[in-house]
Design a protein around this motif. Structure first.
Motif, short mmCIF file in Angstrom:
data_model
loop_
_atom_site.label_atom_id
_atom_site.label_comp_id
_atom_site.label_asym_id
_atom_site.label_seq_id
_atom_site.Cartn_x
_atom_site.Cartn_y
_atom_site.Cartn_z
N ASP A 79 0.86 -1.19 0.00
CA ASP A 79 0.00 0.00 0.00
C ASP A 79 0.89 1.24 0.00
N ASP A 80 0.86 1.94 -1.13
CA ASP A 80 1.74 3.08 -1.32
C ASP A 80 1.07 4.36 -0.80
N GLY A 81 0.79 4.37 0.49
CA GLY A 81 0.20 5.56 1.10
C GLY A 81 -1.16 5.94 0.53
N GLY A 121 5.34 6.62 -4.76
CA GLY A 121 5.34 6.34 -6.20
C GLY A 121 5.48 4.85 -6.48
N HIS A 122 4.98 4.47 -7.63
CA HIS A 122 4.94 3.08 -8.05
C HIS A 122 6.30 2.37 -7.93
N GLN A 123 7.36 3.01 -8.43
CA GLN A 123 8.67 2.36 -8.48
C GLN A 123 9.20 2.05 -7.08
N ASN A 124 9.07 3.02 -6.17
CA ASN A 124 9.56 2.79 -4.81
C ASN A 124 8.71 1.75 -4.10
N ALA A 125 7.41 1.76 -4.37
CA ALA A 125 6.52 0.78 -3.72
C ALA A 125 6.89 -0.63 -4.18
N LEU A 126 7.16 -0.74 -5.46
CA LEU A 126 7.52 -2.04 -6.02
C LEU A 126 8.84 -2.52 -5.43
N LEU A 180 -4.65 -5.44 -12.75
CA LEU A 180 -4.61 -6.67 -13.56
C LEU A 180 -4.71 -6.40 -15.06
N GLN A 181 -4.09 -5.33 -15.50
CA GLN A 181 -4.02 -5.12 -16.94
C GLN A 181 -3.06 -6.13 -17.56
N ASP A 182 -2.16 -6.65 -16.74
CA ASP A 182 -1.24 -7.66 -17.22
C ASP A 182 -1.93 -9.01 -17.10
N1 UDP Z 1 0.78 3.02 -8.16
C1 UDP Z 1 1.46 3.15 -6.95
N2 UDP Z 1 1.81 4.42 -6.52
C2 UDP Z 1 1.52 5.54 -7.26
C3 UDP Z 1 0.84 5.38 -8.51
C4 UDP Z 1 0.49 4.10 -8.93
O1 UDP Z 1 1.76 2.17 -6.27
O2 UDP Z 1 1.85 6.64 -6.82
C5 UDP Z 1 0.39 1.64 -8.60
C6 UDP Z 1 -1.07 1.46 -8.96
O3 UDP Z 1 -1.83 1.15 -7.83
C7 UDP Z 1 -1.00 0.30 -9.95
C8 UDP Z 1 0.33 0.52 -10.65
O4 UDP Z 1 1.09 1.39 -9.82
O5 UDP Z 1 -0.97 -0.96 -9.30
C9 UDP Z 1 0.18 1.09 -12.04
O6 UDP Z 1 -0.68 2.21 -12.04
P1 UDP Z 1 -1.83 2.43 -13.12
O7 UDP Z 1 -2.49 1.12 -13.45
O8 UDP Z 1 -2.73 3.50 -12.61
O9 UDP Z 1 -0.97 2.93 -14.37
P2 UDP Z 1 -1.26 2.68 -15.95
O10 UDP Z 1 -1.55 1.23 -16.11
O11 UDP Z 1 -2.43 3.53 -16.28
O12 UDP Z 1 0.00 3.12 -16.60
#
Ligand code: UDP
Ligand code: MG
Length: 319
Positions: free
Chosen positions: A45-47, A76-81, A102-104
């Protein structure tokens, strides 16, 4: 083998219950087919500002396959990952990262596992087509890859952050101490035997994209200035060319002066002042960008801070 799915979530309450159900079914199927012996699903959970964490807590309570990591704020996504991957690293044989919407295509995980068993340390999920994206998203995304390539960042074409990384690759990733992270560009730097798996990317299950155009622009700028010094070289080249041009122009004006054509060239003067001024500003701006990064890197601030971890022990250096 022990597989972890790492899913960063930011304000994903709309999709999370459904995503969790599908991922759980996938894990059960992989276990019963013998592809894996153990499997966990980690939501980072990224905040989030909505009910995402409450859902993660509930899921963890219902089934111990679900784990949750709550970051202290949005990073942000990258740091959360990265937080997710490095937290589970010591327990897993391999980790697959994927988005919460789940777009992937999660069925591609089966193929990723096969590749892993064939000895590939990193398996990149690559989308085979982008028909379901809007024309705008598609064109901007293609421009993004081209720009990154031109600026010297090595990327796997059409690969986002859907990938499997084995334990060795994760250990290697941990040795990258940088604070400005861009995983798509960093993972190829690790090396090891790598493969790609094609899949069709679907539409978001629900909710809206957390990556609007502005964030995408920021992201590519981040990628370029974090991983490449090519823009600085481009500036140097432009500077040299401008200098040569001005030398030529000097000779030209002297010749005109000695031939008696001394018409005051106000227009050309003003134009060149502006042109040079503009280029100077641009160059300073980009150099400033790099200096700013150096400043941040020297601070060695943590890339993420974990608030709560449901379901496991934090690695010792992070506890
Ligand atoms: N995400 C996150 N922190 C952020 C923005 C996005 O962890 O600040 C996560 C979001 O929950 C999702 C993933 O990054 O699991 C990709 O985001 P999104 O699907 O909105 O991006 P898109 O597919 O539109 O490029
Ligand atoms: Mg998405």
């Amino acid at each position: 083998m022990n597989l972890f799915l790492v899913v960063p979530c930011y304000n994903e309450e709309e999709v999370l219950p459904d995503t969790a159900k599908k991922l759980l079914a996938k894990m059960e199927a992989l276990c019963s087919s013998g592809a894996i012996t153990q499997g966990s699903i980690v939501f980072v959970d990224d905040g989030s500002k909505d009910g995402t964490w409450a859902i993660i807590e509930r899921l963890h309570g219902e089934n111990e396959r679900f784990r949750g990591i709550r970051l202290s704020r949005n990073r942000g996504h990258q740091n959360a990952l990265l937080a997710g991957l490095l937290t589970v690293k010591s327990e897993c044989d391999a980790a697959v990262s994927l988005d919460a919407d789940l777009q992937d295509d999660i069925d591609a995980i089966d193929v990723m596992l096969e590749k892993y068993k064939e000895g590939y340390e990193i398996v990149y999920g690559v989308r085979s087509d982008r028909k379901k994206d809007s024309a705008f998203k598609r064109t901007t995304a293609i421009a993004f890859y081209k720009l990154m390539r031109a600026m010297g960042v090595e990327l796997v074409y059409n690969h986002a952050d859907f990938r499997l990384m084995g334990r060795r690759a994760l250990d290697a990733l941990e040795t990258f101490p940088e604070v400005n992270i861009f995983l798509r560009g960093m993972v190829p730097m690790i090396g090891f035997k790598s493969a790609t798996v094609e899949y069709v990317r679907g539409v978001r299950l629900a909710g809206e994209s957390k990556y609007p155009f502005r964030k995408m622009l920021e992201f590519s700028f981040e990628g370029i200035t974090s991983l490449s010094v090519k823009p600085i070289r481009v500036i140097t080249t432009v500077g040299i060319l401008m200098f040569l041009f001005s030398l030529g122009y000097l000779v030209y004006s002297l010749v005109r002066y000695f031939c008696g054509f001394t018409v005051p060239g106000w227009t050309s003067t003003v134009i060149s002042i502006w042109a040079v001024g503009g280029l100077n500003m641009l160059s300073l701006g980009i150099i400033g960008e790099y200096i700013g990064k150096i400043y941040l890197e020297t601070k060695k601030r943590p890339r993420y801070i974990i608030d709560t971890y449901l379901g496991g022990d934090l690695p010792k250096d992070r506890a």
